[in-house]
Design a protein around this motif. Structure first.
Motif, mmCIF file in Angstrom:
data_model
loop_
_atom_site.group_PDB
_atom_site.id
_atom_site.type_symbol
_atom_site.label_atom_id
_atom_site.label_comp_id
_atom_site.label_asym_id
_atom_site.label_seq_id
_atom_site.Cartn_x
_atom_site.Cartn_y
_atom_site.Cartn_z
ATOM 1 N N ALA A 169 -16.790 -1.715 -11.297
ATOM 2 C CA ALA A 169 -17.096 -0.842 -10.159
ATOM 3 C C ALA A 169 -16.765 0.621 -10.440
ATOM 4 N N PHE A 170 -15.951 0.888 -11.462
ATOM 5 C CA PHE A 170 -15.473 2.250 -11.695
ATOM 6 C C PHE A 170 -15.904 2.747 -13.072
ATOM 7 N N PRO A 171 -15.983 4.069 -13.252
ATOM 8 C CA PRO A 171 -16.388 4.604 -14.559
ATOM 9 C C PRO A 171 -15.465 4.118 -15.679
ATOM 10 N N ARG A 172 -16.030 3.936 -16.854
ATOM 11 C CA ARG A 172 -15.301 3.468 -18.037
ATOM 12 C C ARG A 172 -14.443 2.250 -17.673
ATOM 13 N N PRO A 173 -15.092 1.193 -17.198
ATOM 14 C CA PRO A 173 -14.362 0.047 -16.636
ATOM 15 C C PRO A 173 -13.463 -0.674 -17.631
ATOM 16 N N HIS A 174 -13.625 -0.419 -18.917
ATOM 17 C CA HIS A 174 -12.798 -1.085 -19.920
ATOM 18 C C HIS A 174 -11.447 -0.408 -20.101
ATOM 19 N N THR A 175 -11.204 0.715 -19.425
ATOM 20 C CA THR A 175 -9.979 1.488 -19.645
ATOM 21 C C THR A 175 -8.885 1.141 -18.639
ATOM 22 N N ALA A 176 -7.646 1.506 -19.018
ATOM 23 C CA ALA A 176 -6.511 1.307 -18.112
ATOM 24 C C ALA A 176 -6.657 2.159 -16.856
ATOM 25 N N ALA A 177 -7.272 3.334 -16.991
ATOM 26 C CA ALA A 177 -7.478 4.201 -15.821
ATOM 27 C C ALA A 177 -8.343 3.497 -14.782
ATOM 28 N N ALA A 178 -9.364 2.779 -15.232
ATOM 29 C CA ALA A 178 -10.211 2.040 -14.296
ATOM 30 C C ALA A 178 -9.428 0.913 -13.636
ATOM 31 N N GLY A 179 -8.579 0.247 -14.410
ATOM 32 C CA GLY A 179 -7.747 -0.809 -13.835
ATOM 33 C C GLY A 179 -6.809 -0.280 -12.774
ATOM 34 N N ARG A 180 -6.246 0.896 -13.020
ATOM 35 C CA ARG A 180 -5.336 1.495 -12.028
ATOM 36 C C ARG A 180 -6.100 1.994 -10.809
ATOM 37 N N THR A 181 -7.327 2.470 -11.030
ATOM 38 C CA THR A 181 -8.157 2.861 -9.892
ATOM 39 C C THR A 181 -8.476 1.648 -9.028
ATOM 40 N N ALA A 182 -8.760 0.520 -9.674
ATOM 41 C CA ALA A 182 -8.993 -0.714 -8.921
ATOM 42 C C ALA A 182 -7.770 -1.079 -8.098
ATOM 43 N N TYR A 183 -6.580 -0.839 -8.664
ATOM 44 C CA TYR A 183 -5.334 -1.151 -7.945
ATOM 45 C C TYR A 183 -5.172 -0.260 -6.711
ATOM 46 N N SER A 184 -5.260 1.061 -6.891
ATOM 47 C CA SER A 184 -5.064 1.957 -5.746
ATOM 48 C C SER A 184 -6.134 1.735 -4.682
ATOM 49 N N THR A 185 -7.353 1.430 -5.105
ATOM 50 C CA THR A 185 -8.423 1.162 -4.143
ATOM 51 C C THR A 185 -8.170 -0.136 -3.387
ATOM 52 N N SER A 186 -7.638 -1.143 -4.073
ATOM 53 C CA SER A 186 -7.336 -2.409 -3.396
ATOM 54 C C SER A 186 -6.229 -2.228 -2.363
ATOM 55 N N LYS A 187 -5.290 -1.335 -2.633
ATOM 56 C CA LYS A 187 -4.208 -1.105 -1.676
ATOM 57 C C LYS A 187 -4.699 -0.311 -0.468
ATOM 58 N N LEU A 188 -5.675 0.568 -0.679
ATOM 59 C CA LEU A 188 -6.326 1.220 0.457
ATOM 60 C C LEU A 188 -7.063 0.182 1.289
ATOM 61 N N ALA A 189 -7.733 -0.750 0.623
ATOM 62 C CA ALA A 189 -8.439 -1.821 1.336
ATOM 63 C C ALA A 189 -7.468 -2.663 2.156
ATOM 64 N N ALA A 190 -6.285 -2.928 1.615
ATOM 65 C CA ALA A 190 -5.302 -3.725 2.344
ATOM 66 C C ALA A 190 -4.906 -3.041 3.652
ATOM 67 N N ILE A 191 -4.751 -1.716 3.607
ATOM 68 C CA ILE A 191 -4.408 -0.977 4.833
ATOM 69 C C ILE A 191 -5.569 -1.012 5.818
ATOM 70 N N HIS A 192 -6.785 -0.856 5.318
ATOM 71 C CA HIS A 192 -7.958 -0.975 6.193
ATOM 72 C C HIS A 192 -7.953 -2.324 6.923
ATOM 73 N N LEU A 193 -7.663 -3.397 6.222
ATOM 74 C CA LEU A 193 -7.691 -4.712 6.857
ATOM 75 C C LEU A 193 -6.546 -4.885 7.843
ATOM 76 N N VAL A 194 -5.392 -4.307 7.558
ATOM 77 C CA VAL A 194 -4.298 -4.359 8.537
ATOM 78 C C VAL A 194 -4.735 -3.708 9.843
ATOM 79 N N HIS A 195 -5.425 -2.583 9.755
ATOM 80 C CA HIS A 195 -5.943 -1.936 10.969
ATOM 81 C C HIS A 195 -6.919 -2.858 11.705
ATOM 82 N N GLU A 196 -7.749 -3.556 10.947
ATOM 83 C CA GLU A 196 -8.724 -4.448 11.580
ATOM 84 C C GLU A 196 -8.045 -5.674 12.170
ATOM 85 N N TYR A 197 -7.001 -6.187 11.502
ATOM 86 C CA TYR A 197 -6.246 -7.309 12.073
ATOM 87 C C TYR A 197 -5.637 -6.892 13.410
#
Length: 334
Positions: A169-197
């Motif tokens: 989903a992110f540029p240069r997906p094979h890199t550690a930077a992409a993995g960390r972007t996936a992490y920070s984005t997933s944590k934003l998603a978790a907060i979004h779902l808490v609001h929806e809950y």
């Protein structure tokens, strides 16, 4: 009154510390550990002297989550467990790329940090005895700025949930930077779902996001390379002597405080370490939160099939709190 608390991510790090605090300070708690392999039995034995049991599950597999949650429902229905009063979704992961797939074919970070918690919440929600509390561990990496991330983790890069749930989903997906972007984005998603809950769950079932801050020395970097793992274990813990990091014992104690209600936190709130605060401006987006809810429902529908569902009027419930104003306008700790 004796009650059940279901907890993931209790086998190490802040979760282990939180479990010890919860059992010591709330002797009426039956702590039900969700853990992979033999770690649940081992941890239950180490916490002997308290009421602890375990159910095996790999949170990287939605089928495994379904099996664990269904087993918990059955034990509650048979009276083998006291009333369910809480769920703590503390398990989390971070990968060195954005190409790792879960057993179900989703991007692995999103599967563990978002979908596993969502499936647990949806399968257990009609078994909660009010008052009950759901606590999801988030991260201040979702702010995406130097002050919160110290330049170590790229900020979130939000996309359609259908893209976020897939690898690459992110540029240069094979890199550690992409993995960390996936992490920070997933944590934003978790907060979004808490609001929806907070909007959708019945009154008396609160949902709260918890940010422990930067906690070096935990198992989060276990998928990283040897240099990063060494730094996390041996070098970065020194930062706990500064305002930029926090030790796992303090972070675990703060998590226990939220679970036990020692830290007051209204439903839908974001607790930064020891106090309710405001999450990032980006995290307050009702349209995006609704879209993510609908996507998470689609992604987990096959695994939730057969479970008792909430009625349509409950699932379409209106918000029960005003998210246009921060619960605490104070500054975040670094």
């Amino acid at each position: 009154m004796q009650h059940t608390l279901v907890m993931t991510g209790a086998s190490r790090g802040i979760g282990r510390v939180a479990a010890e605090h919860i059992l010591r300070r709330s002797p009426d708690t039956h702590l039900l550990l969700v853990a992979r392999g033999s770690s649940g039995a081992r941890l239950a034995a180490e916490l002997s002297g308290h009421t602890v049991s375990h159910v095996p599950a790999d949170v990287g597999s939605l089928e495994s989550v379904r099996s664990a949650a269904t087993g918990i429902r059955d034990r509650l229905d048979r009276g083998e467990l006291p009333p369910l009063r809480g769920f703590v979704g503390n398990a989390g992961t971070q990968y060195t790329d954005a190409l790792t797939e879960s057993l179900d074919g989703f991007e692995a970070t999103f599967a563990v940090n978002v979908l596993a918690n969502h499936l647990f919440v949806r399968l257990l929600q009609d078994r909660f005895a009010v008052p009950a509390r759901i606590v999801i561990t988030a991260s201040d990496t979702h702010f995406g700025d130097l002050r919160h991330n110290l330049g170590m983790v790229p900020g979130p890069a939000w996309k359609s949930p259908d893209l976020l749930a897939r690898t690459g989903a992110f540029p240069r997906p094979h890199t550690a930077a992409a993995g960390r972007t996936a992490y920070s984005t997933s944590k934003l998603a978790a907060i979004h779902l808490v609001h929806e809950y907070a909007r959708r769950l019945p009154a008396g079932i609160d949902a709260v996001a918890y940010n422990p801050g930067f906690v070096p020395g935990t198992g989060l970097a276990r998928n990283a390379g040897p240099v990063t793992r060494f730094a996390m274990r041996r070098i970065l813990p020194v930062m706990t002597l500064t305002p930029f990091a926090i030790g796992r014992r303090a972070a675990g104690r703060y998590l226990a405080d939220i679970v036990l209600g020692t830290t007051p936190a209204p439903t839908g709130s974001y607790v930064d370490r020891s106090r309710v605060a405001r999450s990032s401006e980006e995290s307050y987006d009702p349209r995006r939160e609704h879209e993510l809810w609908e996507a998470a429902e689609r992604f987990t529908a096959a695994y939730a099939a057969g479970a008792d569902a909430l009625s349509d009027d409950v699932l379409s419930g209106s918000p029960r709190w005003d998210r246009t104003a921060p619960a605490d306008s104070g500054e975040h700790d670094s």
